[in-house]
Design a protein around this motif. Structure first.
Motif, PDB file in Angstrom:
ATOM      1  N   ARG A  60       0.833  -1.212   0.000  1.00  0.00           N
ATOM      2  CA  ARG A  60       0.000   0.000   0.000  1.00  0.00           C
ATOM      3  C   ARG A  60       0.864   1.256   0.000  1.00  0.00           C
ATOM      4  O   ARG A  60       0.540   2.241  -0.670  1.00  0.00           O
ATOM      5  N   ILE A  61       1.962   1.230   0.743  1.00  0.00           N
ATOM      6  CA  ILE A  61       2.866   2.393   0.767  1.00  0.00           C
ATOM      7  C   ILE A  61       3.490   2.597  -0.607  1.00  0.00           C
ATOM      8  O   ILE A  61       3.539   3.714  -1.122  1.00  0.00           O
ATOM      9  N   ALA A  62       3.966   1.511  -1.217  1.00  0.00           N
ATOM     10  CA  ALA A  62       4.571   1.622  -2.557  1.00  0.00           C
ATOM     11  C   ALA A  62       3.563   2.188  -3.547  1.00  0.00           C
ATOM     12  O   ALA A  62       3.890   3.081  -4.344  1.00  0.00           O
ATOM     13  N   THR A  63       2.337   1.695  -3.501  1.00  0.00           N
ATOM     14  CA  THR A  63       1.292   2.183  -4.399  1.00  0.00           C
ATOM     15  C   THR A  63       1.021   3.660  -4.142  1.00  0.00           C
ATOM     16  O   THR A  63       0.915   4.452  -5.073  1.00  0.00           O
ATOM     17  N   ALA A  64       0.946   4.039  -2.878  1.00  0.00           N
ATOM     18  CA  ALA A  64       0.696   5.443  -2.519  1.00  0.00           C
ATOM     19  C   ALA A  64       1.826   6.347  -3.010  1.00  0.00           C
ATOM     20  O   ALA A  64       1.589   7.489  -3.400  1.00  0.00           O
ATOM     21  N   LEU A  65       3.047   5.826  -3.002  1.00  0.00           N
ATOM     22  CA  LEU A  65       4.199   6.605  -3.450  1.00  0.00           C
ATOM     23  C   LEU A  65       4.410   6.502  -4.963  1.00  0.00           C
ATOM     24  O   LEU A  65       5.281   7.171  -5.521  1.00  0.00           O
ATOM     25  N   TRP A  85       1.878  -3.116  -9.984  1.00  0.00           N
ATOM     26  CA  TRP A  85       1.430  -1.783 -10.357  1.00  0.00           C
ATOM     27  C   TRP A  85       2.621  -0.921 -10.713  1.00  0.00           C
ATOM     28  O   TRP A  85       3.537  -0.770  -9.931  1.00  0.00           O
ATOM     29  N   VAL A  86       2.595  -0.347 -11.897  1.00  0.00           N
ATOM     30  CA  VAL A  86       3.658   0.557 -12.325  1.00  0.00           C
ATOM     31  C   VAL A  86       3.050   1.811 -12.929  1.00  0.00           C
ATOM     32  O   VAL A  86       1.942   1.786 -13.464  1.00  0.00           O
ATOM     33  N   GLY A  87       3.775   2.901 -12.869  1.00  0.00           N
ATOM     34  CA  GLY A  87       3.358   4.148 -13.494  1.00  0.00           C
ATOM     35  C   GLY A  87       1.952   4.573 -13.122  1.00  0.00           C
ATOM     36  O   GLY A  87       1.590   4.612 -11.957  1.00  0.00           O
ATOM     37  N   ASP A  88       1.163   4.871 -14.144  1.00  0.00           N
ATOM     38  CA  ASP A  88      -0.208   5.328 -13.936  1.00  0.00           C
ATOM     39  C   ASP A  88      -1.080   4.269 -13.257  1.00  0.00           C
ATOM     40  O   ASP A  88      -2.040   4.599 -12.567  1.00  0.00           O
ATOM     41  N   GLU A  89      -0.743   3.003 -13.462  1.00  0.00           N
ATOM     42  CA  GLU A  89      -1.521   1.938 -12.830  1.00  0.00           C
ATOM     43  C   GLU A  89      -1.502   2.077 -11.318  1.00  0.00           C
ATOM     44  O   GLU A  89      -2.501   1.812 -10.647  1.00  0.00           O
ATOM     45  N   ALA A  90      -0.369   2.487 -10.769  1.00  0.00           N
ATOM     46  CA  ALA A  90      -0.270   2.670  -9.320  1.00  0.00           C
ATOM     47  C   ALA A  90      -1.211   3.776  -8.859  1.00  0.00           C
ATOM     48  O   ALA A  90      -1.876   3.649  -7.836  1.00  0.00           O
ATOM     49  N   GLY A  91      -1.290   4.855  -9.629  1.00  0.00           N
ATOM     50  CA  GLY A  91      -2.203   5.939  -9.285  1.00  0.00           C
ATOM     51  C   GLY A  91      -3.649   5.507  -9.362  1.00  0.00           C
ATOM     52  O   GLY A  91      -4.473   5.890  -8.529  1.00  0.00           O
ATOM     53  N   VAL A  92      -3.978   4.700 -10.366  1.00  0.00           N
ATOM     54  CA  VAL A  92      -5.342   4.194 -10.500  1.00  0.00           C
ATOM     55  C   VAL A  92      -5.685   3.307  -9.301  1.00  0.00           C
ATOM     56  O   VAL A  92      -6.772   3.406  -8.726  1.00  0.00           O
ATOM     57  N   ALA A  93      -4.754   2.441  -8.915  1.00  0.00           N
ATOM     58  CA  ALA A  93      -4.996   1.558  -7.775  1.00  0.00           C
ATOM     59  C   ALA A  93      -5.204   2.368  -6.496  1.00  0.00           C
ATOM     60  O   ALA A  93      -6.096   2.064  -5.692  1.00  0.00           O
ATOM     61  N   ALA A  94      -4.406   3.402  -6.295  1.00  0.00           N
ATOM     62  CA  ALA A  94      -4.556   4.244  -5.105  1.00  0.00           C
ATOM     63  C   ALA A  94      -5.896   4.973  -5.137  1.00  0.00           C
ATOM     64  O   ALA A  94      -6.581   5.070  -4.112  1.00  0.00           O
ATOM     65  N   ALA A  95      -6.288   5.495  -6.309  1.00  0.00           N
ATOM     66  CA  ALA A  95      -7.573   6.191  -6.426  1.00  0.00           C
ATOM     67  C   ALA A  95      -8.729   5.220  -6.183  1.00  0.00           C
ATOM     68  O   ALA A  95      -9.706   5.569  -5.518  1.00  0.00           O
TER      69      ALA A  95
END
Length: 116
Positions: A60-65, A85-95
């Motif tokens: 969760r921290i990695a995704t948030a960062l 999750w990489v790049g924009d995918e991480a932002g989508v997962a956090a959202a």
């Protein structure tokens, strides 16, 4: 002063890495804790190397960062598999995590429509 154990050294190095990544993104500890869905005290203790974090919390921290999970350990020297999750995918997962459960079906329908 007592010498740090290898475990304490690992936690201190990981905490320093979390702090550096957070600072690089211009986030406060409160911002990082909120984005990772952690209580602020736990997040602060993690950055200070005072507590050990579970794998789901680290993810969760990695995704948030916005970084692959392995990036949390680059400076630490530990070998960890990449986050899916990489790049924009991480932002989508956090959202996605911030969307209330009762609104997720609507969000999913919207994403499906947009992907056509």
């Amino acid at each position: 002063m007592a010498r740090k154990t290898p475990d304490q050294q690992l936690l201190a190095a990981l905490g320093a890495r979390l702090s550096a990544l957070r600072h690089a993104r211009g986030l406060t500890q409160a911002d990082g804790a909120e984005a990772a869905d952690l209580d602020p005290q736990s997040y602060q203790r993690a950055e200070r190397g005072r507590i050990s974090l579970s794998i789901p919390r680290l993810r969760r921290i990695a995704t948030a960062l916005g970084v692959p999970m392995a990036d949390l350990f680059v400076e630490v020297g530990a070998d960890v598999p990449d986050s899916p999750w990489v790049g924009d995918e991480a932002g989508v997962a956090a959202a996605w995590r911030r969307i209330p459960e009762e609104r997720r079906e609507l969000a999913l329908r919207l994403l499906r429509e947009m992907s056509r």
